[in-house]
Design a protein around this motif. Structure first.
Motif, PDB file in Angstrom:
ATOM      1  N   PRO A 204       4.728   2.928  -8.890  1.00  0.00           N
ATOM      2  CA  PRO A 204       5.975   3.941  -8.739  1.00  0.00           C
ATOM      3  C   PRO A 204       5.548   5.096  -7.715  1.00  0.00           C
ATOM      4  O   PRO A 204       4.231   5.440  -7.776  1.00  0.00           O
ATOM      5  CB  PRO A 204       6.093   4.355 -10.192  1.00  0.00           C
ATOM      6  CG  PRO A 204       5.657   3.297 -11.043  1.00  0.00           C
ATOM      7  CD  PRO A 204       4.469   2.646 -10.269  1.00  0.00           C
ATOM      8  N   ASN A 205       6.504   5.479  -6.969  1.00  0.00           N
ATOM      9  CA  ASN A 205       6.526   6.758  -6.248  1.00  0.00           C
ATOM     10  C   ASN A 205       5.129   6.435  -5.009  1.00  0.00           C
ATOM     11  O   ASN A 205       4.801   7.340  -4.090  1.00  0.00           O
ATOM     12  CB  ASN A 205       5.598   7.885  -6.807  1.00  0.00           C
ATOM     13  CG  ASN A 205       6.020   9.333  -6.308  1.00  0.00           C
ATOM     14  OD1 ASN A 205       7.070   9.301  -5.889  1.00  0.00           O
ATOM     15  ND2 ASN A 205       5.285  10.286  -6.826  1.00  0.00           N
ATOM     16  N   GLU A 206       5.099   5.041  -4.410  1.00  0.00           N
ATOM     17  CA  GLU A 206       4.434   4.923  -3.411  1.00  0.00           C
ATOM     18  C   GLU A 206       5.528   4.152  -2.308  1.00  0.00           C
ATOM     19  O   GLU A 206       6.705   3.804  -2.898  1.00  0.00           O
ATOM     20  CB  GLU A 206       3.331   3.701  -3.535  1.00  0.00           C
ATOM     21  CG  GLU A 206       2.326   4.169  -4.627  1.00  0.00           C
ATOM     22  CD  GLU A 206       1.026   3.324  -4.703  1.00  0.00           C
ATOM     23  OE1 GLU A 206       0.086   3.724  -5.259  1.00  0.00           O
ATOM     24  OE2 GLU A 206       1.430   2.118  -4.339  1.00  0.00           O
ATOM     25  N   ALA A 207       5.024   4.328  -1.126  1.00  0.00           N
ATOM     26  CA  ALA A 207       5.839   3.742   0.020  1.00  0.00           C
ATOM     27  C   ALA A 207       4.990   2.579   0.668  1.00  0.00           C
ATOM     28  O   ALA A 207       3.813   2.628   0.837  1.00  0.00           O
ATOM     29  CB  ALA A 207       6.278   4.610   0.920  1.00  0.00           C
ATOM     30  N   LEU A 208       5.756   1.591   1.232  1.00  0.00           N
ATOM     31  CA  LEU A 208       5.007   0.512   1.837  1.00  0.00           C
ATOM     32  C   LEU A 208       5.968   0.065   3.288  1.00  0.00           C
ATOM     33  O   LEU A 208       7.298  -0.118   2.834  1.00  0.00           O
ATOM     34  CB  LEU A 208       4.730  -0.744   0.979  1.00  0.00           C
ATOM     35  CG  LEU A 208       4.346  -2.047   1.509  1.00  0.00           C
ATOM     36  CD1 LEU A 208       3.009  -1.863   2.130  1.00  0.00           C
ATOM     37  CD2 LEU A 208       4.329  -3.104   0.805  1.00  0.00           C
TER      38      LEU A 208
ATOM     39  N   VAL B 256       8.888  -0.718 -10.375  1.00  0.00           N
ATOM     40  CA  VAL B 256       7.649  -1.241 -10.684  1.00  0.00           C
ATOM     41  C   VAL B 256       6.665  -0.570 -11.563  1.00  0.00           C
ATOM     42  O   VAL B 256       6.761   0.518 -11.908  1.00  0.00           O
ATOM     43  CB  VAL B 256       6.886  -1.576  -9.096  1.00  0.00           C
ATOM     44  CG1 VAL B 256       7.396  -2.546  -8.230  1.00  0.00           C
ATOM     45  CG2 VAL B 256       6.457  -0.114  -8.629  1.00  0.00           C
ATOM     46  N   ASN B 257       5.795  -1.351 -12.120  1.00  0.00           N
ATOM     47  CA  ASN B 257       4.608  -0.794 -13.101  1.00  0.00           C
ATOM     48  C   ASN B 257       3.743  -0.303 -12.163  1.00  0.00           C
ATOM     49  O   ASN B 257       3.448  -0.499 -10.974  1.00  0.00           O
ATOM     50  CB  ASN B 257       4.216  -1.952 -13.990  1.00  0.00           C
ATOM     51  CG  ASN B 257       5.397  -2.322 -14.933  1.00  0.00           C
ATOM     52  OD1 ASN B 257       6.328  -1.393 -15.148  1.00  0.00           O
ATOM     53  ND2 ASN B 257       5.179  -3.724 -15.244  1.00  0.00           N
ATOM     54  N   LYS B 258       2.704   0.408 -12.674  1.00  0.00           N
ATOM     55  CA  LYS B 258       1.480   0.852 -11.829  1.00  0.00           C
ATOM     56  C   LYS B 258       0.463  -0.319 -11.397  1.00  0.00           C
ATOM     57  O   LYS B 258       0.264  -1.292 -12.188  1.00  0.00           O
ATOM     58  CB  LYS B 258       0.754   1.836 -12.759  1.00  0.00           C
ATOM     59  CG  LYS B 258      -0.445   2.544 -12.072  1.00  0.00           C
ATOM     60  CD  LYS B 258      -1.505   3.413 -12.923  1.00  0.00           C
ATOM     61  CE  LYS B 258      -2.209   4.157 -12.112  1.00  0.00           C
ATOM     62  NZ  LYS B 258      -2.963   5.093 -13.082  1.00  0.00           N
ATOM     63  N   ASN B 259       0.443  -0.389  -9.997  1.00  0.00           N
ATOM     64  CA  ASN B 259      -0.565  -1.377  -9.584  1.00  0.00           C
ATOM     65  C   ASN B 259      -0.019  -2.587 -10.130  1.00  0.00           C
ATOM     66  O   ASN B 259      -0.789  -3.733  -9.933  1.00  0.00           O
ATOM     67  CB  ASN B 259      -2.148  -1.192 -10.120  1.00  0.00           C
ATOM     68  CG  ASN B 259      -2.742   0.113  -9.929  1.00  0.00           C
ATOM     69  OD1 ASN B 259      -2.555   0.519  -8.853  1.00  0.00           O
ATOM     70  ND2 ASN B 259      -3.380   0.645 -10.834  1.00  0.00           N
ATOM     71  N   GLU B 260       1.204  -3.001  -9.986  1.00  0.00           N
ATOM     72  CA  GLU B 260       2.046  -4.053 -10.152  1.00  0.00           C
ATOM     73  C   GLU B 260       1.761  -4.988  -8.640  1.00  0.00           C
ATOM     74  O   GLU B 260       1.934  -4.340  -7.748  1.00  0.00           O
ATOM     75  CB  GLU B 260       3.454  -4.134 -10.371  1.00  0.00           C
ATOM     76  CG  GLU B 260       4.038  -5.208 -10.508  1.00  0.00           C
ATOM     77  CD  GLU B 260       5.571  -5.127 -10.810  1.00  0.00           C
ATOM     78  OE1 GLU B 260       6.326  -6.080 -10.762  1.00  0.00           O
ATOM     79  OE2 GLU B 260       5.883  -4.141 -11.480  1.00  0.00           O
TER      80      GLU B 260
END
Length: 257
Positions: free
Chosen positions: A216-220, A186-190
């Motif tokens: 990127p580098n986030e989890a959900l 993903v892109n940032k804040n996509e």
């Protein structure tokens, strides 16, 4: 005769002394840098602490799995190495602006088997100078986990279909029996879209469309479970974005000494 012996002894001391001075000289001090060129010496450090249980940590710790590309200002690769074939001696480069890229894993739009980490850093080579560069690598993907709770009693089939910019015209279907995390590029804040599809035990089919913002580098974590309200069957979708057990920053210092 004694005078001759003293003279020989003095000459030997001079020779040995000169040799010791040469041996103690550093490589940098002895290096003669040609005009219009500079030198670099590259090293990788993969002593990193992963915080995820979703992927094989040893794969990303292994130097052999890393690739390093050095590209000049015209986009031409002037050096390609693995983590174990980086030259130990100085690398000579012409004066120019360069880009170093370090990467590991498979660059896929969506995968439950692998993720991709990458770092890119630009640097300049100037005459008679040595440059020091640090490349910081991080995942280019976000980690998503869908958990289905208590679905079997009310549904015969269910799934979640993901759409992102990287997937383009295609999509990724996270099926009901899937348990591995999904890594999405993903892109940032996509804003990504998720379509939940459910088929009840009576044969009725319904869909629910949701949109989530990811970087990127986030989890959900998405938890889907049935609810009964006044005898009517419903669905609740809970979101937890505080489970960032994906590797955060993977720092790969490239010491140009």
């Amino acid at each position: 005769m004694n005078t001759m012996r003293k003279l020989v002894a003095q000459l030997l001391l001079c020779v040995l002394g000169g040799g010791l001075l040469t041996a103690c000289s550093s490589e940098e001090e002895m290096l003669q840098i040609p005009e219009g060129k500079g030198y670099v010496k590259l090293a990788l450090n993969t002593d990193m602490g992963f915080q995820t249980k979703a992927v094989d940590e040893s794969y990303y710790r292994n130097l052999e799995n890393y690739m390093i590309d050095i590209t000049n200002s015209e986009g031409v690769k002037v050096g390609t190495y693995t983590g174990t074939t980086i030259p130990t001696e100085m690398i000579e480069l012409n004066n120019d602006t360069y880009s170093i890229k370090a990467y590991c894993g498979e660059d896929k739009a969506a995968s439950t088997k692998t993720m991709y980490v990458e770092g890119i850093q630009n640097f300049d080579i100037n005459s008679n100078q040595v440059t020091k560069v640090t490349v910081n690598c991080a995942p280019v993907c976000a980690r998503v986990k869908v958990i289905y709770e208590g679905m079997e009693e009310y549904f015969t089939d269910w799934s979640a279909t993901f759409n992102t910019k990287a997937l383009d015209e295609s999509s990724f279907v996270y099926k009901k029996d899937e348990t591995d995390p999904l890594y999405l590029k993903v892109n940032k804040n996509e804003k990504i879209s998720v379509n939940f599809s459910l088929t009840s035990t009576t044969g009725k089919r319904t869909t629910i469309d949701k949109t989530y913002e990811l970087s990127p580098n986030e989890a959900l974590t998405i938890t889907v479970k049935p609810t009964i309200d006044s005898g009517n069957l419903g669905i609740t979708i809970e979101i937890n974005d505080q489970t960032n057990d994906i590797p955060i920053d993977i720092e790969i210092p490239s010491d140009w000494v």
